[in-house]
Every structure is written in structure tokens, then in C-alpha cells.
Scaffold this motif. Structure first.
Motif, PDB file in Angstrom:
ATOM      1  N   ALA A   1      41.551  51.009  40.297  1.00  0.00           N
ATOM      2  CA  ALA A   1      41.382  51.159  38.849  1.00  0.00           C
ATOM      3  C   ALA A   1      42.173  50.094  38.091  1.00  0.00           C
ATOM      4  CB  ALA A   1      41.859  52.546  38.419  1.00  0.00           C
ATOM      5  N   PRO A   2      41.603  49.494  37.033  1.00  0.00           N
ATOM      6  CA  PRO A   2      42.352  48.571  36.187  1.00  0.00           C
ATOM      7  C   PRO A   2      43.637  49.216  35.673  1.00  0.00           C
ATOM      8  CG  PRO A   2      40.035  48.463  35.644  1.00  0.00           C
ATOM      9  CD  PRO A   2      40.197  49.600  36.618  1.00  0.00           C
ATOM     10  N   SER A   3      44.725  48.502  35.806  1.00  0.00           N
ATOM     11  CA  SER A   3      46.052  48.986  35.371  1.00  0.00           C
ATOM     12  C   SER A   3      46.416  50.329  35.985  1.00  0.00           C
ATOM     13  CB  SER A   3      46.129  49.093  33.840  1.00  0.00           C
ATOM     14  OG  SER A   3      45.786  47.876  33.248  1.00  0.00           O
ATOM     15  N   LEU A   4      45.774  50.677  37.101  1.00  0.00           N
ATOM     16  CA  LEU A   4      46.007  51.953  37.788  1.00  0.00           C
ATOM     17  C   LEU A   4      45.843  53.117  36.805  1.00  0.00           C
ATOM     18  CD1 LEU A   4      49.194  50.913  39.849  1.00  0.00           C
ATOM     19  CD2 LEU A   4      46.793  50.586  40.459  1.00  0.00           C
TER      20      LEU A   4
ATOM     21  N   MET B   1      48.453  41.531  43.390  1.00  0.00           N
ATOM     22  CA  MET B   1      48.656  40.314  42.609  1.00  0.00           C
ATOM     23  C   MET B   1      47.470  40.141  41.656  1.00  0.00           C
ATOM     24  SD  MET B   1      51.373  39.040  44.109  1.00  0.00           S
ATOM     25  CE  MET B   1      51.401  37.329  43.607  1.00  0.00           C
ATOM     26  N   HIS B   2      47.613  39.184  40.738  1.00  0.00           N
ATOM     27  CA  HIS B   2      46.504  38.828  39.856  1.00  0.00           C
ATOM     28  C   HIS B   2      46.399  37.303  39.832  1.00  0.00           C
ATOM     29  CE1 HIS B   2      48.076  42.647  38.152  1.00  0.00           C
ATOM     30  NE2 HIS B   2      46.798  42.953  38.215  1.00  0.00           N
ATOM     31  N   PRO B   3      45.197  36.755  39.632  1.00  0.00           N
ATOM     32  CA  PRO B   3      45.075  35.295  39.533  1.00  0.00           C
ATOM     33  C   PRO B   3      46.022  34.694  38.496  1.00  0.00           C
ATOM     34  CG  PRO B   3      42.897  36.272  39.730  1.00  0.00           C
ATOM     35  CD  PRO B   3      43.866  37.409  39.596  1.00  0.00           C
TER      36      PRO B   3
ATOM     37  N   MET C   1      44.649  41.682  45.815  1.00  0.00           N
ATOM     38  CA  MET C   1      44.586  40.999  44.521  1.00  0.00           C
ATOM     39  C   MET C   1      43.494  41.639  43.674  1.00  0.00           C
ATOM     40  SD  MET C   1      44.006  36.982  43.562  1.00  0.00           S
ATOM     41  CE  MET C   1      45.690  36.470  43.222  1.00  0.00           C
ATOM     42  N   ASP C   2      43.806  41.854  42.408  1.00  0.00           N
ATOM     43  CA  ASP C   2      42.800  42.330  41.459  1.00  0.00           C
ATOM     44  C   ASP C   2      42.197  41.087  40.822  1.00  0.00           C
ATOM     45  OD1 ASP C   2      43.768  44.752  42.244  1.00  0.00           O
ATOM     46  OD2 ASP C   2      44.823  45.177  40.367  1.00  0.00           O
ATOM     47  N   VAL C   3      40.950  40.794  41.183  1.00  0.00           N
ATOM     48  CA  VAL C   3      40.332  39.536  40.751  1.00  0.00           C
ATOM     49  C   VAL C   3      39.761  39.690  39.347  1.00  0.00           C
ATOM     50  CG1 VAL C   3      38.655  37.750  41.313  1.00  0.00           C
ATOM     51  CG2 VAL C   3      39.828  38.978  43.156  1.00  0.00           C
ATOM     52  N   GLU C   4      40.553  39.246  38.399  1.00  0.00           N
ATOM     53  CA  GLU C   4      40.212  39.340  36.979  1.00  0.00           C
ATOM     54  C   GLU C   4      40.769  38.109  36.278  1.00  0.00           C
ATOM     55  OE1 GLU C   4      42.651  42.786  37.231  1.00  0.00           O
ATOM     56  OE2 GLU C   4      44.047  42.044  35.701  1.00  0.00           O
ATOM     57  N   ASP C   5      40.192  37.765  35.128  1.00  0.00           N
ATOM     58  CA  ASP C   5      40.693  36.601  34.397  1.00  0.00           C
ATOM     59  C   ASP C   5      41.794  37.041  33.424  1.00  0.00           C
ATOM     60  OD1 ASP C   5      40.857  33.920  33.617  1.00  0.00           O
ATOM     61  OD2 ASP C   5      38.695  33.683  33.832  1.00  0.00           O
TER      62      ASP C   5
ATOM     63  N   GLU D   1      34.322  45.854  33.325  1.00  0.00           N
ATOM     64  CA  GLU D   1      34.938  44.896  32.395  1.00  0.00           C
ATOM     65  C   GLU D   1      36.429  45.172  32.197  1.00  0.00           C
ATOM     66  OE1 GLU D   1      32.842  45.334  28.726  1.00  0.00           O
ATOM     67  OE2 GLU D   1      33.094  47.498  28.724  1.00  0.00           O
ATOM     68  N   HIS D   2      37.031  45.791  33.173  1.00  0.00           N
ATOM     69  CA  HIS D   2      38.478  46.006  33.187  1.00  0.00           C
ATOM     70  C   HIS D   2      39.011  46.945  32.114  1.00  0.00           C
ATOM     71  CE1 HIS D   2      42.766  45.020  33.932  1.00  0.00           C
ATOM     72  NE2 HIS D   2      42.314  44.829  35.152  1.00  0.00           N
ATOM     73  N   LEU D   3      38.175  47.880  31.665  1.00  0.00           N
ATOM     74  CA  LEU D   3      38.700  48.918  30.790  1.00  0.00           C
ATOM     75  C   LEU D   3      39.317  49.988  31.683  1.00  0.00           C
ATOM     76  CD1 LEU D   3      35.766  49.301  28.248  1.00  0.00           C
ATOM     77  CD2 LEU D   3      37.989  48.227  27.856  1.00  0.00           C
TER      78      LEU D   3
ATOM     79  N   CYS E   1      35.909  46.825  44.482  1.00  0.00           N
ATOM     80  CA  CYS E   1      35.494  46.904  43.070  1.00  0.00           C
ATOM     81  C   CYS E   1      36.681  47.238  42.150  1.00  0.00           C
ATOM     82  CB  CYS E   1      34.417  47.984  42.968  1.00  0.00           C
ATOM     83  SG  CYS E   1      33.878  48.348  41.305  1.00  0.00           S
ATOM     84  N   HIS E   2      36.672  46.617  40.965  1.00  0.00           N
ATOM     85  CA  HIS E   2      37.764  46.807  39.993  1.00  0.00           C
ATOM     86  C   HIS E   2      37.173  47.075  38.598  1.00  0.00           C
ATOM     87  CE1 HIS E   2      41.932  46.542  38.914  1.00  0.00           C
ATOM     88  NE2 HIS E   2      41.831  45.422  38.213  1.00  0.00           N
ATOM     89  N   ASN E   3      36.195  47.975  38.555  1.00  0.00           N
ATOM     90  CA  ASN E   3      35.452  48.308  37.320  1.00  0.00           C
ATOM     91  C   ASN E   3      34.559  47.155  36.843  1.00  0.00           C
ATOM     92  OD1 ASN E   3      36.859  50.780  37.286  1.00  0.00           O
ATOM     93  ND2 ASN E   3      36.750  50.818  35.044  1.00  0.00           N
TER      94      ASN E   3
HETATM   95 ZN    ZN Z   1      43.276  44.686  36.927  1.00  0.00          ZN
END
Ligand code: ZN
Length: 299
Positions: A116-119, A217-219, A9-13, A80-82, A76-78
């Protein structure tokens, strides 16, 4: 050969997922979707791999420590998700170091994993990831969308299907199923938005190959809360964020059941890397009759 599945899971809002570069009202959170995922995994006694956006690590510190203590893996997923490809290399590295350090301070130990965010990462930035982490799970077969990046795995060896290694660094490919001339992602929004009979058929096709299965997955996919409306949001964006949300929990559980029925064993990336991957290496060296191919990717 054993069959392995990693639930990640990519833990992001919600605002990270869909509005990383837009100023929106962040007062509402859909991170309850993380709890939904944890409850489902607990019910099934599965440990997952969770890649956290650095800027929310302190806010989630207690939860992350509990997850860590319960055997889930935190990566880690960056910051601020840029998407990495949108940043100069030095800025990307700076954010990555900051994010890794913040998550490690929260947990009290080093972390090894990155996605990476959005791969959205390319070869140049992937080299920075190789300097700082033990493994990555951002590699995906070519996509039509512009937001995904392209990583050339020069110098990597395909240790097992979809698992690549260079020195001590491991790359785990995110699962896709080839349909016509498209490599369709088997994760998150796709499971939510596409018709269930099609997802079921596509997942069965993939699992029949016995390749490692990496689902992300994402929240927001599992949250029971309404997604806040954003001024100026296009109808297309609105529909893409809303379609299938009500049935997603059921679908997620059904995918896990399909994996169980097919004899897949659930592991975290770190487990696959440290323990099982060693087994695969030994098998590939000792038993040429095994269905594991060492393939040089440098050409
Ligand atoms: Zn993400």
C-alpha cells in the motif's frame, strides 16, 4: 534458522511520493533512481521486489519486462499512489484491479505481491488485497504518523518472526526497530534523513535479532536529479525531500554490506513465500526445539 533480507522498492515518481493529491508539473521524472538501485543490486547479484504504481507501468513496460526476465519480482503499488484509507472500499478495489491487470498485461503473467502507498491501509481494505493477491507487505508496527494505517491480522498465524499466514495468503511485516516508545522504520527516507551513526546502530540492533529484514526504498531516494520545486510547498516538506540525498547511494550500499556481514541471505518476497517459507513451516512442525514459534494472532 536462516536469516533472510528482502530489498524492496516502491516504484513511483517524485510527485507520487510527495504530492499524490496535488496537481503538479509532471514533465520531469526522477525514475532514474530505479536504474541506480538496479545497478547496485546487479553489482551485488541480489534480486529485489519492486511494487509498481499502475499508471506508470506502461511507460516503464520495457524496463519492467527486463527486470522480470532478470529475476527481480514485480508487484503492485496501487494505480496512482493514493493511500487506500483515503478511498471508499469499492473505489479502492476498482483501482487495484485496474493496476494489477495493467501490470500483468505488461509482464504477460500474473503477479502475486502488493504494498500500500505510504503503508496507509486498514483491515477492511486489507481484506480486498487478500482476495486479489497472494501476499502483501504493508503491515507495520504502530506508527505515530497519521498517514499510516492499521491492519488487524485476525485469523493470521505468525509463521516466523514478522511473517504471517492465513490460508495461502502471506503478510510480510516491514521492518522497524523499537526505540523508546517509537517503532522506527528501517527504510527509505529514514535511512536518508537520520544521522548515519544512529542508522548504523539501529540497523545493527535489528540484525542482531536475526529477524527477517525488509527494507523499502524509493527512486527519489537514489536519483541523482534535483527534485522540482512545487509552488506553495512548505519548508518542512522541502527539507524532508532534500536531506541526505547526496549520501544515500553510499548508505544503501553500506546497509547491504551490513546484511552480508551478518550472514543474511537475499531473497524476493515470492522466493521467501514459496520456497523458504515452506522450509520454515516444515521446521516448525517437525522440530519443536527450533527457534520458530507458531503463534495464533486471532486473540
Ligand atoms: Zn509509495
Amino acid at each position: 534458522m536462516k536469516k533472510y533480507a528482502v530489498i524492496s522498492m516502491d516504484v513511483e515518481d517524485w510527485y507520487h511520493t510527495y504530492f499524490p493529491e496535488k496537481q503538479v508539473d509532471r514533465s520531469q521524472s526522477l525514475l532514474d533512481g530505479l536504474d541506480v538501485a538496479l545497478d547496485i543490486l546487479k553489482e551485488k547479484d541480489i534480486k529485489g521486489s519492486f511494487f509498481v504504481v499502475g499508471e506508470i507501468a506502461e511507460k516503464l513496460s520495457e524496463k519492467l519486462r527486463t527486470m522480470d526476465n532478470n529475476g527481480h519480482e514485480i508487484g503492485c503499488h496501487n494505480w496512482e499512489h493514493l493511500r487506500p484509507v483515503t478511498m471508499p472500499v469499492d473505489k479502492f478495489k476498482e483501482q487495484l484491479v485496474k493496476s494489477k491487470k495493467t501490470i500483468e498485461e505488461v509482464l504477460g503473467h500474473n503477479i502475486e505481491g502488493y504494498r500500500a502507498p505510504s503503508l496507509g491501509i486498514d483491515t477492511e481494505r486489507h481484506k480486498v488485497v487478500q482476495e486479489l493477491f497472494g501476499y502483501d507487505s504493508s503491515y507495520v508496527k504502530p506508527q505515530k504518523s497519521h498517514k499510516y494505517g492499521t491492519i488487524k491480522l485476525d485469523g493470521f498465524t505468525e509463521l516466523a518472526p514478522c511473517i504471517y499466514k492465513k490460508g495461502n495468503f502471506t503478510e510480510f511485516e516491514v521492518s522497524t526497530q523499537r526505540i523508546g516508545n517509537i517503532n522506527l522504520l528501517l527504510g527509505g527516507g529514514y535511512i536518508r534523513m537520520l544521522p548515519w551513526p544512529f542508522i548504523k546502530w539501529m540497523t545493527r540492533q535489528y540484525l542482531a535479532s536475526g529477524r527477517p529484514y525488509v527494507i523499502y526504498m524509493h527512486p527519489i531516494d537514489l536519483s541523482s536529479k534535483a527534485i522540482p520545486r512545487v509552488e506553495g510547498e512548505s519548508l518542512d516538506r522541502y527539507l524532508r525531500t532534500h536531506i541526505g540525498r547526496k549520501s544515500m547511494v553510499k548508505r544503501f550500499k553500506a546497509v547491504i554490506s551490513m546484511l552480508e556481514e551478518q550472514g543474511y541471505e537475499f531473497v524476493t518476497f515470492e522466493e521467501l513465500r514459496n520456497k523458504e517459507l515452506t522450509d520454515l513451516e516444515e521446521q516448525s512442525v517437525c522440530g519443536s526445539q527450533r527457534h520458530i514459534v507458531l503463534k495464533d494472532l486471532t486473540t
